[in-house]
Every structure is written in structure tokens, then in C-alpha cells.
Motif scaffolding. Structure first.
Motif, PDB file in Angstrom:
ATOM      1  N   UNK A 107       0.968  -1.295  -0.150  1.00 18.56           N
ATOM      2  CA  UNK A 107      -0.118  -0.095   0.023  1.00 18.56           C
ATOM      3  C   UNK A 107       0.968   1.187  -0.124  1.00 18.56           C
ATOM      4  N   UNK A 108       0.336   2.327  -0.755  1.00 14.29           N
ATOM      5  CA  UNK A 108       0.989   3.618  -0.756  1.00 14.29           C
ATOM      6  C   UNK A 108       0.824   4.335   0.449  1.00 14.29           C
ATOM      7  N   UNK A 109       1.297   3.798   1.564  1.00 15.22           N
ATOM      8  CA  UNK A 109       1.182   4.872   2.659  1.00 15.22           C
ATOM      9  C   UNK A 109       2.427   4.930   3.350  1.00 15.22           C
ATOM     10  N   UNK A 110       2.732   5.717   4.678  1.00 17.59           N
ATOM     11  CA  UNK A 110       3.662   5.955   5.501  1.00 17.59           C
ATOM     12  C   UNK A 110       3.164   5.375   6.978  1.00 17.59           C
ATOM     13  N   UNK A 111       3.721   4.580   7.590  1.00 17.13           N
ATOM     14  CA  UNK A 111       3.315   4.193   8.873  1.00 17.13           C
ATOM     15  C   UNK A 111       3.871   5.267   9.891  1.00 17.13           C
ATOM     16  N   UNK A 112       2.876   5.945  10.580  1.00 17.38           N
ATOM     17  CA  UNK A 112       3.471   6.852  11.667  1.00 17.38           C
ATOM     18  C   UNK A 112       3.646   6.599  13.060  1.00 17.38           C
ATOM     19  N   UNK A 113       2.873   5.428  13.099  1.00 11.35           N
ATOM     20  CA  UNK A 113       3.029   5.157  14.670  1.00 11.35           C
ATOM     21  C   UNK A 113       2.322   3.832  14.858  1.00 11.35           C
ATOM     22  N   UNK A 114       2.590   2.820  15.788  1.00 10.93           N
ATOM     23  CA  UNK A 114       1.852   1.526  16.026  1.00 10.93           C
ATOM     24  C   UNK A 114       1.748   1.613  17.706  1.00 10.93           C
ATOM     25  N   UNK A 115       0.628   1.423  18.205  1.00 10.60           N
ATOM     26  CA  UNK A 115       0.358   1.440  19.528  1.00 10.60           C
ATOM     27  C   UNK A 115      -0.618   0.171  19.934  1.00 10.60           C
ATOM     28  N   UNK A 116      -0.254  -0.377  20.964  1.00  9.84           N
ATOM     29  CA  UNK A 116      -1.410  -1.422  21.603  1.00  9.84           C
ATOM     30  C   UNK A 116      -2.205  -0.884  22.746  1.00  9.84           C
ATOM     31  N   UNK A 117      -3.362  -1.389  22.807  1.00  8.14           N
ATOM     32  CA  UNK A 117      -4.221  -0.576  23.842  1.00  8.14           C
ATOM     33  C   UNK A 117      -5.387  -1.812  24.357  1.00  8.14           C
ATOM     34  N   UNK A 234      -1.430   9.008   4.111  1.00  9.46           N
ATOM     35  CA  UNK A 234      -1.432   8.433   2.664  1.00  9.46           C
ATOM     36  C   UNK A 234      -1.683   9.926   1.815  1.00  9.46           C
ATOM     37  N   UNK A 235      -1.089   9.979   0.596  1.00 12.55           N
ATOM     38  CA  UNK A 235      -1.227  10.988  -0.249  1.00 12.55           C
ATOM     39  C   UNK A 235      -2.444  11.080  -1.240  1.00 12.55           C
ATOM     40  N   UNK A 236      -3.086   9.783  -1.069  1.00 13.61           N
ATOM     41  CA  UNK A 236      -4.305   9.629  -1.926  1.00 13.61           C
ATOM     42  C   UNK A 236      -5.213   8.475  -1.385  1.00 13.61           C
ATOM     43  N   UNK A 237      -6.301   8.456  -1.593  1.00 17.46           N
ATOM     44  CA  UNK A 237      -7.116   7.082  -1.350  1.00 17.46           C
ATOM     45  C   UNK A 237      -6.471   6.036  -1.527  1.00 17.46           C
ATOM     46  N   UNK A 238      -6.451   5.094  -0.722  1.00 14.89           N
ATOM     47  CA  UNK A 238      -5.486   3.846  -0.818  1.00 14.89           C
ATOM     48  C   UNK A 238      -5.959   2.386  -0.304  1.00 14.89           C
ATOM     49  N   UNK A 239      -5.789   1.416  -0.922  1.00 11.38           N
ATOM     50  CA  UNK A 239      -6.208   0.165  -0.239  1.00 11.38           C
ATOM     51  C   UNK A 239      -5.096  -0.422   0.085  1.00 11.38           C
TER      52      UNK A 239
END
Length: 562
Positions: A107-117, A234-239
Motif C-alpha cells: 500500500x502507498x502509505x507511510x506508517x506514522x505509529x503503532x500502539x497497542x491498547x 497517505x497522499x491519496x485514497x489507498x487500499x
């Protein structure tokens, strides 16, 4: 004129509709009381701010179960809009090791953060069960209310059942009509009461079952739901196709064996199975399992030796909270997860070959190609691993000093190639369950001995030889003589090989001397004092063994262990 009448009728219709709406509002005013208009606006704000928050559910694909803990591999599909989106991923184990989370995928995205809760409102099992209890309790209350209504109807009917005479104007026709009325109404009420009583019993029984189910689940239903919050840009809609991997506690497996021996001339049939358990807060539904002999909780870091100092022990007062011997406790190293072994198993043709054994440097992995379902907090799921036919040599062992029965054992050589772990075994001999035993692989011997149970057809007896037993004073010492007679009898119709074990005391004091007088050809280990006779007994054969020894020690001393 007609146009004017039509407009008037339409207006009147709108008035009626408005009145009906107003009446409906008045009927529901208790619901709307205390529900100010700004809540509606707040709801609009929530909707606006929630546009970039997406809730998705992880689909568990493959679970590697270690002896303690499990690694869960899942897939997540999601569609995100332009900008920053928070993906709230549910169906996550609540016992997760948050440091073990790994995220990847396409997917054309950037992961900014991962958190468990933890989500304390997201326990689906508890919510469903509590909803069922709430609905059933409402049903019970409704039925109870209808029963009271029927009782009041009957009481009211009976209170007006008095019939006056003809002077009051009651004719026979009126009397017949009244009797028909009372009969019809009482029958109707009675039928309704029976139906309601039956419905009440069924509803109360259902409510009791649901409450017992809630109680039996205990802490499992109190577990909060686990969620992973993944922030992406994401810079655009993405799957997105996301691969998610993490390690969860409160899971593992233990080996269980079924050992079957047809007779003492046949191979051993061994069924290697696993009890897979988990209380992670989520159900593993139709997932592919890999069972690993690795145990991450033991730690993978080698211990380091520190200098070992010796000194003369000087007693000192024990400080409150101090250790008895002054040594520091050894801290267990932090667990290091074994690297996952990628699956390379294909579907097999027969049900006997549904497991692919993968030997790694540090562990053995059993890849189960048949999907399994393991319920969180439920009974362990029995998983078949492998079936073996093991060449075995059968021998009887007897220790008459402690037990008069002989024990049949199967001796298996080259056992290490079967990747057996220590575990309990159900033993079957000649088609009959004879008991349980244990299999252990921690022994360094090249053969594995499996106990198959007692054989009452081999009789052993150990008794004191009274004429040999004596105690004599020799100068400043005492000399005691001990003698035992061991008798054996084979009542079977076939010859047997049997090993008889006994012992001679070992002195730990130079003032105590042990002298062996007669051991009748036994193998003698002077370090352990163990005696072994290896015999072959023919059908209905008898054998007698003699054991004699002397112990010399100083007068006036109380000797332990004789």
C-alpha cells in the motif's frame, strides 16, 4: 371551488399528520427528557472527526505455538482516505507482548505509529452473553407480568360470579347465557395461565443456564479486548493489505502420547499428540498451526560466570529481608524469540501425513496442514502430530525390596530421531488400558525405556534369612550380618527376560565397613551399591537368589540406613 376544497382537505390532512406526530412526541417525551439539542450537534462533530478513523478486524492466518507463548500472524484489509488515518485493528490478543508487534504489507502509505491498547468495552463474548441474559431476564419479567394479569382477570371474574334469582329479573335463558360466558372466559384464562407457566419455566431455565455459563467463564470474560492503533499517512485514497505479526502470552502446548503394544513380539505403536491451550482473549478459528519445541520463556541468552570466592564461614545475625547464604539471586535472562520458520508444506494425500516436521538449528517445528479451532479459555484442543511404529525389545524389571510385582518395559533404541519431548503417556497392552507412564528425553542414554505396567503372572518375593542374621561383638566393634532370599516364579506360558535389582549399603564413614559375602553372580556397582541380575525364566520356572553382607561399626554408635 373544487380547487379550494382540495387545498382545504390537503391542509386538514397535514394538520392531522402534525397532531399524530405531536402525540407521538408526547408519548416519547420521557425518552427525550434530559436529551438536549447540543447532543445532536455533538454527534455531528463526532461524525466529522471520525471520518479518518477506520475500524477493521484482523484475520488470523497462521499461529506458531511454542511450549509457552504463541506467535500470531494475521492479515488486515483496509481502505484509507487522503491524509492521516488511524486504523483501529480489533481481534487482537489481550495478552500481547507489545514489543513484539511487526507490521508490513502493500500500500502507498507511510506508517506514522503503532500502539497497542486495551478496550474494556470490547469483550464480544461477555457482551453477547450479557445481552442474552438481559433479553432473557426481560422475557421472564414480561411473562410474570402476564401471569399476574391473568390471575387478576380470573379474580375479577369470580368476584362477579354471584347470580340472583328470578325476582331480580334473571331468567333461565339469562342464566344459561351467563354460564356459557363464565365457562368460555375461565377456559380461556386457564389455558393462557398454563401456557404462561410453561413459558416461565423455559425462560427461567434458560436464564439459569446463561448465568452458569457467565460464572463458569470466570476471568476469561473479564479480559479486556485487545486493539492495535496503526496511524498511517497517505497522499491519496489507498487500499492496504497489511501483514501483522506479534507474540502473545497465556498460550502453549504440551505433548501427550498413546502407547499401544499388541504383545511382547510386536512393535510399539506410538501416537504423538499435543494439547494446545490458549487464554489470549480471542478465539483461533480455522487457523493453520505450527507447533514448535522452542520455549521462549526459558531465555536464549547464555549465562555468564562470575568469580567464585571461597572463605571460612562465620555465622552472623540474619538481617531482616536478607538472603540466608548471602548470595545474590540469579536473574533469568530476557527471552529471545526464535525466528519463525516459513511454511513450505503442501497438502498431503492421506490423513496420516498431515504434519510436516521441520528440523531447525535450535528446535523442531511440526507444521499442521489441517486447520484447527482453539477457543480462548476453553478446554485444550487435542492435535495429532505423528504416528510411529517403534522397534522395541521387551524386558521385565523387578525390585522385590520395594514391590513384589514385575514391571514390563519396552526398550527403544535410536529414540532421539523421533523428536519426543517429556510428557505423560497412556499405556495400552494387549488391547487393554493398563495405566499411565512418563516419557522423558533428558537422559543421555542411547535407549529409551517405557514402562508398560505390572504383570501379575510373574511372582517375586524377598525375605530375611533368619539363620544368617546375627550381631556379634568383635573387640571395640560390632559386626552385623544380613541375608536375604529372593524367589522368582514365571507362571506364564512363554519364556521371559527379567532384570532383578537390589542393593548393598554404602559406607560414608571410615569407621563403618561394609563387606559383601554373597551376591550370586550379580553385577555390582560399588559406587552406588546397586546389584543387577539378568535372568531368563522358562514357563513355570522357579529361581532363587541369595544376597549376604556384613556391616562392622564401633560399639555404642547408632547406625542409620541399615
Amino acid at each position: 371551488m373544487q380547487h379550494s376544497i382540495a387545498k382545504k382537505d390537503a391542509f386538514a390532512g397535514r394538520i392531522i399528520i402534525f397532531k399524530n406526530a405531536l402525540n407521538l412526541f408526547v408519548m416519547k417525551k420521557s425518552f427525550f427528557r434530559g436529551f438536549p439539542f447540543f447532543v445532536f450537534l455533538l454527534g455531528m462533530r463526532i461524525f466529522v472527526f471520525s471520518q479518518n478513523q477506520v475500524r477493521v478486524e484482523a484475520e488470523n492466518q497462521h499461529i506458531t505455538v511454542f511450549l509457552n507463548r504463541a506467535q500470531i500472524d494475521a492479515k488486515v484489509k483496509a481502505t484509507v482516505q487522503t491524509g492521516t488515518t488511524k486504523l483501529i485493528i480489533s481481534n487482537i490478543a489481550s495478552t500481547i507482548d507489545a514489543n513484539s508487534i511487526q507490521v508490513g504489507g502493500k500500500g502507498d502509505v507511510v506508517i506514522m505509529g503503532v500502539k497497542f491498547k486495551h478496550n474494556y468495552l470490547g469483550n464480544k463474548k461477555r457482551n453477547v452473553l450479557e445481552d442474552s441474559i438481559r433479553i432473557t431476564r426481560t422475557e421472564v419479567e414480561t411473562i410474570d407480568m402476564l401471569i399476574k394479569v391473568a390471575d387478576n382477570e380470573r379474580n375479577m371474574l369470580m368476584a362477579n360470579a354471584s347470580i340472583k334469582n328470578e325476582k331480580d329479573g334473571v331468567t333461565p335463558e339469562d342464566l344459561k347465557e351467563m354460564l356459557d360466558f363464565f365457562r368460555t372466559k375461565l377456559t380461556e384464562i386457564g389455558t393462557r395461565q398454563m401456557q404462561l407457566a410453561r413459558q416461565s419455566k423455559e425462560a427461567n431455565d434458560k436464564l439459569a443456564r446463561l448465568q452458569r455459563q457467565l460464572t463458569s467463564q470466570g476471568g476469561n470474560l473479564n479480559q479486556p479486548a485487545g486493539e492495535i492503533e496503526l496511524t498511517v499517512s497517505s497522499k491519496a485514497n489507498a487500499t492496504l493489505d497489511i501483514n501483522l505479526s506479534y507474540v502473545a502470552n497465556a498460550a502453549g502446548w504440551s505433548p501427550v502420547y498413546d502407547i499401544r503394544a499388541k504383545d511382547v513380539r510386536s512393535d510399539i505403536a506410538l501416537a504423538y499428540r499435543a494439547n494446545v491451550y490458549q487464554s489470549t482473549g480471542i478465539d483461533w478459528k480455522n487457523v493453520r498451526l505450527t507447533l514448535s519445541t522452542s520455549n521462549p520463556s526459558e531465555g536464549g541468552t547464555k549465562p555468564e560466570l562470575s568469580a567464585q570466592y571461597v572463605s571460612v564461614y562465620e555465622p552472623v545475625p540474619l538481617a531482616r529481608g536478607g538472603s540466608v547464604d548471602g548470595r545474590a539471586m540469579y536473574a533469568a535472562p530476557k527471552a529471545v524469540m526464535a525466528e519463525e520458520v516459513k511454511d513450505s508444506a503442501d497438502n498431503f494425500a492421506t490423513t496420516a501425513d498431515f504434519v510436516n516436521t521441520i528440523q531447525t538449528t535450535l528446535a523442531v517445528n511440526f507444521d499442521i496442514t489441517t486447520p484447527y479451532t482453539v477457543i480462548s479459555g476453553g478446554n485444550p484442543e487435542m492435535v495429532d502430530i505423528q504416528n510411529f511404529n517403534l522397534p522395541a525389545t521387551y524386558k521385565y524389571y523387578a525390585v522385590p525390596k520395594y514391590d513384589k510385582d514385575a514391571f514390563l518395559t519396552a526398550i527403544i533404541t535410536n529414540w532421539e530421531k523421533y523428536n519426543l519431548l517429556p510428557g505423560s503417556a497412556n499405556i495400552y497392552f494387549e488391547g487393554t488400558f493398563v495405566g499411565t507412564s512418563n516419557i522423558g528425553n533428558s537422559d543421555t542414554k542411547d535407549s529409551l525405556l517405557i514402562s508398560l505396567g505390572r504383570d501379575k503372572k510373574i511372582i517375586t518375593k524377598r525375605e530375611v534369612i533368619e539363620e544368617y542374621k546375627a550381631r556379634r561383638n568383635i573387640g571395640s566393634n560390632v559386626r552385623e550380618s544380613f541375608g536375604y532370599r529372593i524367589t522368582l516364579r514365571n507362571t506364564k506360558s512363554e519364556p521371559i527376560d527379567i532384570v532383578i535389582e537390589d542393593q548393598i549399603p554404602i559406607s560414608q564413614d571410615s569407621r563403618i565397613e561394609v563387606e559383601t559375602e554373597e551376591i550370586q553372580g550379580a553385577e555390582y556397582n560399588k559406587e552406588t551399591g546397586k546389584l543387577i541380575w539378568r535372568l531368563t525364566l522358562q514357563p513355570l520356572d522357579n529361581k532363587e537368589l541369595t544376597l549376604k553382607y556384613n556391616v562392622k561399626y564401633p560399639k555404642g554408635k547408632n547406625i542409620q540406613g541399615l
